[in-house]
Scaffold this motif. Structure first.
Motif, short mmCIF file in Angstrom:
data_model
loop_
_atom_site.label_atom_id
_atom_site.label_comp_id
_atom_site.label_asym_id
_atom_site.label_seq_id
_atom_site.Cartn_x
_atom_site.Cartn_y
_atom_site.Cartn_z
N LYS A 303 43.29 87.82 29.01
CA LYS A 303 42.78 86.60 29.67
C LYS A 303 43.28 85.43 29.15
O LYS A 303 43.73 84.47 29.54
CB LYS A 303 41.26 86.73 29.82
N LYS A 304 43.04 85.34 27.64
CA LYS A 304 43.35 84.36 26.70
C LYS A 304 45.01 83.87 26.93
O LYS A 304 45.19 82.88 26.98
CB LYS A 304 42.95 84.46 25.42
N ILE A 305 45.62 85.14 26.73
CA ILE A 305 46.81 84.89 26.87
C ILE A 305 47.27 84.21 28.26
O ILE A 305 48.43 83.50 28.38
CB ILE A 305 47.80 86.33 26.66
N GLN A 306 47.08 84.94 29.29
CA GLN A 306 47.16 84.32 30.64
C GLN A 306 46.83 82.94 30.78
O GLN A 306 47.42 82.27 31.54
CB GLN A 306 46.65 85.40 31.85
N ASP A 307 45.81 82.72 30.26
CA ASP A 307 45.23 81.10 30.47
C ASP A 307 46.22 80.29 29.54
O ASP A 307 46.07 79.05 29.85
CB ASP A 307 43.81 80.83 29.93
N SER A 308 46.73 80.61 28.70
CA SER A 308 47.76 79.82 27.74
C SER A 308 48.91 79.55 28.63
O SER A 308 49.83 78.60 27.94
CB SER A 308 48.00 80.58 26.46
N ARG A 309 49.24 79.84 29.65
CA ARG A 309 50.63 79.70 30.18
C ARG A 309 50.78 78.18 30.77
O ARG A 309 49.64 77.35 31.16
CB ARG A 309 50.74 80.53 31.54
N LEU A 310 51.88 77.54 30.23
CA LEU A 310 51.87 76.33 30.49
C LEU A 310 52.64 76.00 31.91
O LEU A 310 52.34 74.96 32.56
CB LEU A 310 53.13 75.62 29.46
N ASN A 311 53.31 76.98 32.26
CA ASN A 311 54.07 77.02 33.61
C ASN A 311 54.23 78.28 34.31
O ASN A 311 54.33 79.08 33.60
CB ASN A 311 55.25 76.08 33.95
N SER A 312 54.34 78.41 35.45
CA SER A 312 54.46 79.85 35.96
C SER A 312 56.10 80.21 36.28
O SER A 312 56.18 81.24 36.66
CB SER A 312 53.73 79.77 37.51
N ASP A 313 56.64 79.38 35.73
CA ASP A 313 58.13 79.74 35.81
C ASP A 313 58.66 80.45 34.42
O ASP A 313 59.92 80.66 34.57
CB ASP A 313 58.95 78.54 36.17
N VAL A 314 58.19 80.75 33.74
CA VAL A 314 58.40 81.63 32.47
C VAL A 314 59.12 82.94 33.05
O VAL A 314 58.51 83.58 33.70
CB VAL A 314 57.38 81.91 31.53
N LYS A 315 60.20 83.09 32.29
CA LYS A 315 60.89 84.19 32.82
C LYS A 315 60.53 85.40 31.93
O LYS A 315 60.82 85.79 30.83
CB LYS A 315 62.45 84.02 32.51
N GLU A 316 59.38 86.26 32.79
CA GLU A 316 58.82 87.25 31.95
C GLU A 316 59.71 88.11 31.30
O GLU A 316 59.75 88.92 30.16
CB GLU A 316 57.93 87.89 32.77
N THR A 317 60.44 88.92 32.35
CA THR A 317 61.53 89.95 31.79
C THR A 317 62.83 89.71 32.44
O THR A 317 62.98 88.98 33.47
CB THR A 317 60.84 91.39 32.06
N CYS A 318 63.77 90.44 32.31
CA CYS A 318 64.89 90.66 33.14
C CYS A 318 64.41 91.38 34.39
O CYS A 318 64.11 92.39 34.25
CB CYS A 318 66.14 91.29 32.43
N ASP A 319 65.05 91.03 35.53
CA ASP A 319 64.77 91.79 36.93
C ASP A 319 65.70 92.87 36.92
O ASP A 319 66.59 92.97 38.01
CB ASP A 319 64.63 90.82 38.00
N ILE A 320 65.60 93.71 35.97
CA ILE A 320 66.55 94.86 36.38
C ILE A 320 65.81 96.24 35.73
O ILE A 320 64.97 95.70 34.79
CB ILE A 320 67.89 94.87 35.57
N SER A 321 66.29 97.15 36.06
CA SER A 321 65.73 98.55 35.01
C SER A 321 66.79 99.08 34.26
O SER A 321 67.90 99.44 34.79
CB SER A 321 65.24 99.92 36.28
N ILE A 322 66.76 98.87 33.05
CA ILE A 322 67.82 99.21 32.09
C ILE A 322 68.15 100.61 32.10
O ILE A 322 69.28 101.28 31.84
CB ILE A 322 67.51 98.77 30.74
#
Length: 340
Positions: A303-322
């Protein structure tokens, strides 16, 4: 306060230090102060350092705290603007620290950077642990510019451009002290493996950037105290990777990713069993079981980590399956991937 502190975490690594400390001292002494943090070694590491390198500052732990907490405890005793976390099995090169420092000085939005990591055994090839900067696929599997799964590329200067990455290797990374502590440092419960990816992910969520600066390069032996194929390494990799996903993935992706990972982990487990590797099979199952048993300890931290987000556009991961890219598409080089 020093501008740059190189901190080498050691555990029974006197042989590695005798091989590689000469390059560290020769190539770094003008640009940084050098520390060795000893994780209660039972060899003669401390005696060796005191005898051969009296100029090195030694931090002695009362027991082996692993990579994560070992560094946390050591860095609390180091005053510097930039920390450089360096494995004891790394040969450095002229100007490597200066180049990283100059980049960080001119890019205040960057929290962490790494040099190009080459193999000490095959100096024309990248090294598995970090190559030219790390990424994560949508299911949490790490890969690098220069390394996809077990396929390590030769260095043909194809990735010599400065590039933003998802994570920097713990084998050799420079991090601002303020960012390290603002993010909470390494997760001590990880002990070892994936702690640097987890830390970099948290920093990115907070709006900070991670880069590879390949005009700085070093040579890494790799393997460390737990070589490839060690069941303990397999256990830590699976447990910590799942924990990292739970902590950092946004709500909209968490459940779907975890369902797929459940399937993929059991496929991996039974593949090892078919190959006759019973110990790795048990390690994967144990990793998943321990993740399930301690997930409740991470609810508040998530919860603390999710609340620390400055914007919702952070590229979490690459949108592929390696896994799909490697086995189905036969794309075994980073440059073959369609991620940009």
């Amino acid at each position: 306060m020093n501008k740059v502190a190189i901190v080498i975490l050691n555990w029974n690594g006197v042989n590695m230090m005798s091989r590689f400390l000469p390059s560290v001292m020769e190539c770094s002494h003008r640009d940084a102060v050098v520390y060795v943090a000893d994780n209660a070694s039972t060899d003669n590491s401390v005696e060796f350092l005191k005898r051969e390198y009296p100029e090195i500052r030694i931090i002695i732990h009362d027991k082996n705290y692993g990579f994560a907490e070992g560094y946390n405890r050591a860095l609390r005793q180091v005053e510097a603007e930039y920390y450089v976390l360096l494995n004891s099995d790394v040969e450095v090169t002229d100007g490597w620290v200066k180049k990283l420092t100059e980049f960080m000085d001119s890019h205040p939005d960057v929290a962490v950077c790494q040099p190009k990591l080459l193999s000490e055994a095959n100096r024309n090839a990248f090294e598995y642990a970090g190559a030219c900067g790390g990424f994560i696929d949508r299911y949490g599997y790490p890969f690098c510019r220069g390394r996809i799964l077990d396929n390590v590329e030769n260095d043909e200067k194809q990735y010599d451009n400065v590039a933003e990455i998802h994570w920097a290797t713990g084998a050799c990374m420079m991090i601002r002290a303020t960012d390290y502590w603002k993010a909470g440092g390494f997760d001590a419960r990880f002990f070892a493996h994936h702690e640097e990816i987890d830390l970099c992910w948290r920093l990115r969520i907070m709006g900070r950037k991670i880069y590879c600066v390949p005009n700085s390069y070093v040579f890494h032996v790799g393997g460390g105290t737990l070589p490839m194929g060690n069941p303990m390494k397999t256990f830590l990799n699976f447990r910590n990777n799942l924990t990292m996903l739970y902590k950092n993935l946004p709500d909209k992706e968490l459940n779907s990713v975890m369902r797929v990972r459940l399937f993929l982990d059991y496929v991996a487990a039974f593949q090892t069993l078919i190959k006759g590797n019973v110990n790795d099979f048990k390690a994967i199952i144990k990793g998943r079981k321990e993740f399930k048993n301690w997930i409740h300890l991470y609810r508040e931290e998530r919860k603390k980590i999710q609340d620390s987000r400055l914007n919702s556009d952070v590229k979490e991961t690459c949108d592929i399956s390696i896994i799909w890219q490697y086995y189905a598409k036969r794309r075994k080089r980073y440059s073959d991937l369609k991620i940009h």
